[in-house]
Design an enzyme around this catalytic site. Sequence first.
Site, PDB file in Angstrom:
ATOM      1  N   CYS A  16     -13.490  -3.058  13.113  1.00 59.44           N
ATOM      2  CA  CYS A  16     -14.614  -3.786  12.546  1.00 59.44           C
ATOM      3  C   CYS A  16     -15.598  -4.298  13.447  1.00 59.44           C
ATOM      4  O   CYS A  16     -15.272  -4.608  14.572  1.00 59.44           O
ATOM      5  CB  CYS A  16     -13.702  -4.742  11.523  1.00 59.44           C
ATOM      6  SG  CYS A  16     -15.284  -5.827  10.731  1.00 59.44           S
ATOM      7  N   GLU A  30      -1.252  -1.314  -5.599  1.00 61.72           N
ATOM      8  CA  GLU A  30      -2.717  -0.792  -6.234  1.00 61.72           C
ATOM      9  C   GLU A  30      -2.521  -0.149  -7.380  1.00 61.72           C
ATOM     10  O   GLU A  30      -1.407   0.853  -7.514  1.00 61.72           O
ATOM     11  CB  GLU A  30      -3.344  -0.037  -5.332  1.00 61.72           C
ATOM     12  CG  GLU A  30      -4.900   0.381  -5.159  1.00 61.72           C
ATOM     13  CD  GLU A  30      -5.359   0.809  -3.994  1.00 61.72           C
ATOM     14  OE1 GLU A  30      -6.589   0.941  -3.850  1.00 61.72           O
ATOM     15  OE2 GLU A  30      -4.667   1.236  -3.034  1.00 61.72           O
ATOM     16  N   CYS A  62     -12.476  -5.026   5.999  1.00 64.19           N
ATOM     17  CA  CYS A  62     -11.924  -5.633   6.779  1.00 64.19           C
ATOM     18  C   CYS A  62     -11.041  -6.979   6.232  1.00 64.19           C
ATOM     19  O   CYS A  62     -11.550  -7.611   5.583  1.00 64.19           O
ATOM     20  CB  CYS A  62     -12.773  -6.169   8.038  1.00 64.19           C
ATOM     21  SG  CYS A  62     -12.182  -7.296   9.188  1.00 64.19           S
ATOM     22  N   CYS A 115     -12.934 -10.275   8.098  1.00 60.49           N
ATOM     23  CA  CYS A 115     -14.298 -10.866   7.727  1.00 60.49           C
ATOM     24  C   CYS A 115     -14.425 -10.510   6.171  1.00 60.49           C
ATOM     25  O   CYS A 115     -15.583 -11.017   5.871  1.00 60.49           O
ATOM     26  CB  CYS A 115     -15.222 -10.666   8.706  1.00 60.49           C
ATOM     27  SG  CYS A 115     -15.421  -8.674   8.903  1.00 60.49           S
ATOM     28  N   ASP A 158       0.892  -1.065   0.231  1.00 59.24           N
ATOM     29  CA  ASP A 158       0.015   0.143   0.066  1.00 59.24           C
ATOM     30  C   ASP A 158       0.897   1.309   0.006  1.00 59.24           C
ATOM     31  O   ASP A 158       1.807   1.633   1.019  1.00 59.24           O
ATOM     32  CB  ASP A 158      -1.000   0.154   1.050  1.00 59.24           C
ATOM     33  CG  ASP A 158      -1.830   1.336   1.164  1.00 59.24           C
ATOM     34  OD1 ASP A 158      -2.429   1.284   0.471  1.00 59.24           O
ATOM     35  OD2 ASP A 158      -1.856   2.124   2.383  1.00 59.24           O
ATOM     36  N   ASP A 200      -3.419   1.583   7.006  1.00 64.63           N
ATOM     37  CA  ASP A 200      -2.621   1.265   5.734  1.00 64.63           C
ATOM     38  C   ASP A 200      -2.055  -0.253   5.966  1.00 64.63           C
ATOM     39  O   ASP A 200      -2.066  -0.875   4.760  1.00 64.63           O
ATOM     40  CB  ASP A 200      -1.330   1.987   6.174  1.00 64.63           C
ATOM     41  CG  ASP A 200      -1.708   3.473   6.039  1.00 64.63           C
ATOM     42  OD1 ASP A 200      -2.482   3.877   5.235  1.00 64.63           O
ATOM     43  OD2 ASP A 200      -0.995   4.191   6.558  1.00 64.63           O
ATOM     44  N   CYS A 203     -16.632  -7.102  13.582  1.00 65.91           N
ATOM     45  CA  CYS A 203     -16.495  -8.269  13.965  1.00 65.91           C
ATOM     46  C   CYS A 203     -15.327  -8.472  15.143  1.00 65.91           C
ATOM     47  O   CYS A 203     -14.956  -9.433  15.650  1.00 65.91           O
ATOM     48  CB  CYS A 203     -15.847  -9.118  12.825  1.00 65.91           C
ATOM     49  SG  CYS A 203     -14.177  -8.652  12.240  1.00 65.91           S
TER      50      CYS A 203
END
Length: 398
Positions: A347, A276, A328, A331, A192, A356, A349
């Site tokens: 999250c 990316e 996330c 999950c 990233d 990052d 969860c």
Amino acid sequence: MQLRYNLRLYPTPGQRQALARAFGCARVVFNDGLRARQEAHDAGLPYIRDGELSTRVITEAKKTPQRSWLGEVSAVVLQQALAELNIAYRNFFASVTGKRKGPKVAPPRFRSRKDNRQTIRFTKNARFSITAGGKLRLPKIGDVDVRWSRSLPAEPSSVTVVKDSAGRYFASFVVEVAEQPLPPVEPEAGIDLGLSAFAVLSDGRKVDAPRFLRRAEKKLKKLQRALSRKEKGSNNRAKARQVVARQHAKVADARREFHHQLSTQLIRDNQAIYVEDLAVAGLARTRLAKSVHDAGWSAFVGMLEYKARLYGRDFHRINRWFPSSKQCSECGTVTATMPLNVRSWTCPCGAAHDRDVNAAKNILAAGRANRLNDCGGQVRPPHRVAQPGEAGSRRGAA
């Protein structure tokens, strides 16, 4: 595959004059060819073919008093200048007709002696060579000293002599290089790219952003103020401009060296690299433009791509619309919004994330899924958006 090896040249004062003459002749031929085609277009005449244009602006022009001095430089230099014009036209036509993907290509423009970068190219037909003493022998220029920071792996097919805005000379050799696969390794990395940290890896490591331009800003501001006080057209202004250009060149060189070292390390340590596909052109129009340009993401990703091909590694780009920051990594739940000022989040969860590091993990997972998809394997089910008050489902759940 073909690679370029850039080496520093140190021409003598006489050789600098010969190079300046060659730069000027190549520029004149390019501009004459462009002007001839523009005039033919304005007059409604057919497009001038490459061979006819070469005869008109080189062969016939040498016989006239106005262009007789074109014979003082290597004919290959003039032919290559015209070849660059032809390539520029082909790229423009391909862009207009839609055959060339990516950003639109503008039509060729006239070259100026005030351009920051002057180049000439010699091919094998010019019979350039490297002498036994390690000098670069160029026709009608002489034997030029070369700073051999490394040796060439094979005989070069062409060499481009470049004079940059700082007044430095370089020889850019094009060499055919065979792939050199490295021993296979287990790790794979999702990367990233950012501004606070230049790169965050999926294993949690962070590479600090060097910010070369920001660190040099104080000195650059002082040099720019000194330049602005010089009278336009004076020798002192020309000297001050070169001082500013040299400082910018130092910044660019330091950034390039950082990119090379980091990209080589990542390629050696990982079997596959996933990054990316950032919209750098769009980000460069925001208030973060200076920081985006200072980071040099596009150049770094380009290095990763060609080094992966050279050393037998896998390289993949992830779609820029993939919600790497909002999803996330535990999950697969995607939050509705994720402002830039949110650097860590939890999250539903229960998983706590560094923004990052989480994005890097998602890029790694998406890259692996794309590879499986390309190979006909099974792909992970698509992510889902968390609803208000709903706990995130575990990976693999419906």
